[in-house]
Design a protein around this motif. Structure first.
Motif, short mmCIF file in Angstrom:
data_model
loop_
_atom_site.label_atom_id
_atom_site.label_comp_id
_atom_site.label_asym_id
_atom_site.label_seq_id
_atom_site.Cartn_x
_atom_site.Cartn_y
_atom_site.Cartn_z
N GLY A 106 0.80 -1.22 0.00
CA GLY A 106 0.00 0.00 0.00
C GLY A 106 0.83 1.26 0.00
O GLY A 106 0.48 2.25 -0.65
N GLU A 107 1.96 1.26 0.74
CA GLU A 107 2.78 2.47 0.82
C GLU A 107 3.35 2.86 -0.54
O GLU A 107 3.54 4.05 -0.82
N LYS A 108 3.61 1.88 -1.40
CA LYS A 108 4.09 2.19 -2.75
C LYS A 108 2.98 2.83 -3.59
O LYS A 108 3.23 3.77 -4.36
N LEU A 109 1.78 2.33 -3.42
CA LEU A 109 0.64 2.89 -4.15
C LEU A 109 0.41 4.33 -3.73
O LEU A 109 0.23 5.22 -4.59
N PHE A 110 0.40 4.59 -2.44
CA PHE A 110 0.08 5.94 -1.98
C PHE A 110 1.15 6.95 -2.39
O PHE A 110 0.85 8.13 -2.60
N LYS A 111 2.39 6.50 -2.53
CA LYS A 111 3.45 7.40 -2.99
C LYS A 111 3.14 7.92 -4.40
O LYS A 111 3.26 9.13 -4.66
N ASP A 112 2.74 7.03 -5.31
CA ASP A 112 2.38 7.45 -6.66
C ASP A 112 1.06 8.23 -6.68
O ASP A 112 0.90 9.18 -7.45
N LEU A 113 0.11 7.80 -5.83
CA LEU A 113 -1.19 8.47 -5.79
C LEU A 113 -1.03 9.93 -5.41
O LEU A 113 -1.66 10.82 -6.01
N ILE A 114 -0.21 10.20 -4.42
CA ILE A 114 -0.01 11.58 -3.97
C ILE A 114 0.52 12.45 -5.11
O ILE A 114 0.08 13.59 -5.30
N GLN A 115 1.41 11.90 -5.91
CA GLN A 115 1.93 12.66 -7.05
C GLN A 115 0.84 12.88 -8.09
O GLN A 115 0.73 13.97 -8.68
N ASP A 116 0.02 11.86 -8.33
CA ASP A 116 -1.08 12.01 -9.30
C ASP A 116 -2.09 13.04 -8.83
O ASP A 116 -2.64 13.80 -9.64
N ASP A 146 -1.10 -5.24 1.72
CA ASP A 146 -2.21 -4.91 0.83
C ASP A 146 -1.65 -4.54 -0.53
O ASP A 146 -0.47 -4.20 -0.66
N VAL A 147 -2.48 -4.63 -1.54
CA VAL A 147 -2.02 -4.37 -2.91
C VAL A 147 -3.03 -3.48 -3.62
O VAL A 147 -4.15 -3.27 -3.16
N GLY A 148 -2.61 -2.98 -4.77
CA GLY A 148 -3.50 -2.18 -5.59
C GLY A 148 -2.98 -2.12 -7.01
O GLY A 148 -1.92 -2.67 -7.34
N ILE A 149 -3.72 -1.46 -7.86
CA ILE A 149 -3.34 -1.35 -9.26
C ILE A 149 -3.70 0.04 -9.77
O ILE A 149 -4.73 0.61 -9.37
N ARG A 150 -2.85 0.59 -10.61
CA ARG A 150 -3.06 1.90 -11.20
C ARG A 150 -3.25 1.74 -12.71
O ARG A 150 -2.53 0.98 -13.35
N PHE A 151 -4.23 2.45 -13.25
CA PHE A 151 -4.49 2.41 -14.68
C PHE A 151 -4.36 3.81 -15.29
O PHE A 151 -4.72 4.80 -14.66
N GLU A 152 -3.88 3.84 -16.50
CA GLU A 152 -4.02 5.00 -17.38
C GLU A 152 -4.68 4.52 -18.65
O GLU A 152 -4.30 3.48 -19.20
N GLY A 153 -5.65 5.26 -19.12
CA GLY A 153 -6.31 4.88 -20.35
C GLY A 153 -7.80 4.70 -20.21
O GLY A 153 -8.42 5.14 -19.24
N GLU A 154 -8.38 4.01 -21.17
CA GLU A 154 -9.84 3.92 -21.31
C GLU A 154 -10.53 3.30 -20.10
O GLU A 154 -11.64 3.69 -19.75
N VAL A 155 -9.90 2.33 -19.46
CA VAL A 155 -10.56 1.64 -18.35
C VAL A 155 -10.81 2.60 -17.18
O VAL A 155 -11.68 2.35 -16.34
N SER A 156 -10.06 3.70 -17.12
CA SER A 156 -10.28 4.66 -16.04
C SER A 156 -11.66 5.29 -16.13
O SER A 156 -12.21 5.73 -15.11
N TRP A 157 -12.21 5.35 -17.33
CA TRP A 157 -13.58 5.87 -17.45
C TRP A 157 -14.58 4.93 -16.78
O TRP A 157 -15.58 5.38 -16.21
N ASN A 158 -14.33 3.62 -16.83
CA ASN A 158 -15.21 2.68 -16.12
C ASN A 158 -15.27 3.03 -14.63
O ASN A 158 -16.34 3.06 -14.02
N PHE A 159 -14.11 3.29 -14.03
CA PHE A 159 -14.07 3.64 -12.61
C PHE A 159 -14.72 5.00 -12.36
O PHE A 159 -15.41 5.19 -11.35
N THR A 160 -14.49 5.94 -13.27
CA THR A 160 -15.09 7.26 -13.11
C THR A 160 -16.61 7.15 -13.13
O THR A 160 -17.30 7.76 -12.30
#
Length: 528
Positions: free
Chosen positions: A168-178, A297-311
């Motif tokens: 999780g800590e790796k995910l949050f590091k990238d999330l904060i930048q995003d 814990d784990v997670g996944i980051r997407f860029e692209g069309e699938v992000s609209w599904n989440f939106t």
């Protein structure tokens, strides 16, 4: 304070005094138990004709309740524990069932969700070309994806870039930048939001983004945030211009819909970047503070069309909560389309939601299809394991057919009773050749599937009855993106470095009474 902020604060206040409401519900259960005792006393102290009348009415209530359960369109696995409960303690059993046991949402709510979905399905792009490409290369996966699209309406997406996070800590590091780089909007949806170093840092960024003109919206679950995401925190966010909405506020009214919680984890940024997984917005998910040892814990980051599904998932949930029907979906879709056109990716992905409104249980079916169509291996991580008979049959038959099935579960639990129910499955799993491991450093909260180096699932859904039937969940499934190998490698690293393997010869030697207690818990696991 502007009019909208005052309105938001009034809505948030509906979920205040949560502890008092939980106390009320506890008192309700205690009163139901007292009523059951009183009924027993009145029944067995009566004599003659009075006893016969009372005994007849008592049994009539019990029989009517059991017939009602038998007539419901639920699985036998769900019905049997409730029937046993009501058979032996009818008054208490009926009261608890009314409050906690009804696993269906009201037809009115089903229709509200269905209407929102029907009104917004046009926002999905056609996936005909992608479908045909998969059909020509892998018919089994094509059939699986067709099922998902037909049942959920969420489309298969190409033009996808993905990144897997093994902590999780790796995910949050990238999330904060995003979050810092967001230009148009930030949507966040969590089961748990808790005061701490992580949430303070995220909220400070969100407040700054609002000042820069970025639209920020947060949805949280009232039960998951019980005693955590407090009024002062929410008011501070609202006063800063952030829209904060609560899902299914706890109420003093007895309502079985309270049993249906928003367990999704969604972060959507500018319609082009998205995150999901097991993570919540709390310090333990980034190992800032320790709970139950090391939190895996784990997670996944997407860029692209699938992000609209989440939106769109988020916007649909927001529409359902506000019940206003005034969300400008096209505005957000336009932003998403502008951003996505600049990106290119590898492989395909699909993101979808599930909940008690969809009686076809798409997530459970997807899990079973992955198991049933695997040729080499299926590796699974889950914090809770209390599965349906069809799911268990799929696992056992796959293993007996030569598929390498491995499962990692917690060694240190967050709920000891649930772990005992989970461990009652070990003997049958091990006997069929399935390898079972426990994550020794602490609590594993990740929910992943990976199969045959080509398919992987990362999301919020556990392998238990609650996730499959009661809660609102979301998952992402990726196919030949290359990220599947990262999910697999994380699993293999855990087995090599962090897990203990459960051996059948050792497991069957555990005390007899422990086996009995575990089996009883398993029988009632659908009630947890």
């Amino acid at each position: 304070m502007d009019k909208e902020s005052r309105k938001l604060k009034r809505e948030v206040r509906k979920s205040e005094n949560l502890i008092k409401r939980v106390v009320f519900k506890s008192i309700f259960v205690i009163l139901a138990l007292a009523l059951q005792i009183a009924v027993f006393f009145a029944l067995y102290t009566a004599t003659g004709l009075a006893y016969q009348y009372r005994f007849f009415i008592y049994n009539l209530i019990r029989v009517v309740a059991i017939i009602y359960l038998l007539c419901r369109h639920d699985t036998a696995q769900y019905k049997i524990p409730w029937i046993l409960f009501i058979m032996f303690i009818p008054v208490l059993g009926i009261c608890v069932y009314v409050f906690w046991g009804n696993n269906r949402i009201r037809r009115r709510k089903q229709m509200e969700i269905k209407e929102i979905e029907n009104n917004t399905n046009y926002l999905f792009d056609d996936s005909f070309e992608i479908d045909n490409k998969i059909k020509n290369n892998d018919k089994l996966v094509y059939n699986m994806l067709q099922y998902i699209q037909n049942i959920t309406s969420y489309p298969v997406c190409g033009n996808v870039s993905s990144k897997y996070y093994d902590l999780g800590e790796k995910l949050f590091k990238d999330l904060i930048q995003d979050l810092k780089n967001a230009k148009k909007y930030i949507f966040m949806e969590f089961f748990i939001i808790d005061k701490g170093k992580l949430s303070d840092e995220v909220f400070d960024i969100l407040k700054q983004k609002v000042k820069e003109g970025v639209e920020v919206k947060i949805i949280y679950d009232s039960f998951g945030c019980l005693g955590k995401f407090k009024k002062k925190m929410r008011d501070d966010l609202i006063n800063s211009g952030i829209e904060v909405r609560v899902f299914n506020p706890l109420s003093v009214l007895i309502n079985s819909y309270l049993n249906n919680r928003l367990h999704r984890k969604i972060i959507a940024i500018d319609g082009n970047i998205s995150y999901t997984g097991g993570i919540n917005l709390a310090d333990e998910y980034a190992n800032i503070k320790e709970r139950f040892g090391h939190w895996k814990d784990v997670g996944i980051r997407f860029e692209g069309e699938v992000s609209w599904n989440f939106t769109l998932m988020f916007l649909r949930d927001l529409d359902f909560i506000t019940k206003k029907g005034k969300i400008d979906y096209d505005k957000y879709k336009k932003v998403s389309r502008e951003q996505i056109e600049k990106k290119e990716g590898k492989g395909i992905a699909i993101a979808l939601s599930d909940g008690p409104n969809n009686r076809k249980n798409p997530i459970e079916t997807i899990y079973m299809q992955i198991i049933n169509t695997a040729s080499d291996y299926v590796y699974i991580t889950t914090p809770y394991f209390a599965i349906s008979e069809p799911m268990l049959t799929s696992l056992l038959n796959a293993s007996r057919s030569g598929v390498d099935i491995r499962i990692i579960l917690p060694h240190i639990p967050d709920k000891k009773v649930v772990q005992m129910a989970t461990r009652s499955y070990y003997e049958v799993l091990l006997s069929a050749g399935i390898k079972v491991y426990e994550y020794k450093p602490g609590f594993i909260h990740s929910k992943t599937f990976v199969s045959d180096d080509k398919l992987a699932v990362v999301g919020s859904a556990n392998m238990d009855y609650r996730s499959m039937n009661l809660d609102y969940e979301c998952i992402s499934m990726i196919y030949k993106t290359g990220t599947e190998l990262d999910v697999k490698q994380d699993f293999l690293n855990m087995i090599s470095n962090c897990c203990i393997e459960v051996e059948l010869k050792d497991w069957i030697r555990r005390p007899f009474l422990k086996k009995v207690f575990e089996s009883i818990l398993t029988a009632f696991s659908t009630m947890f």
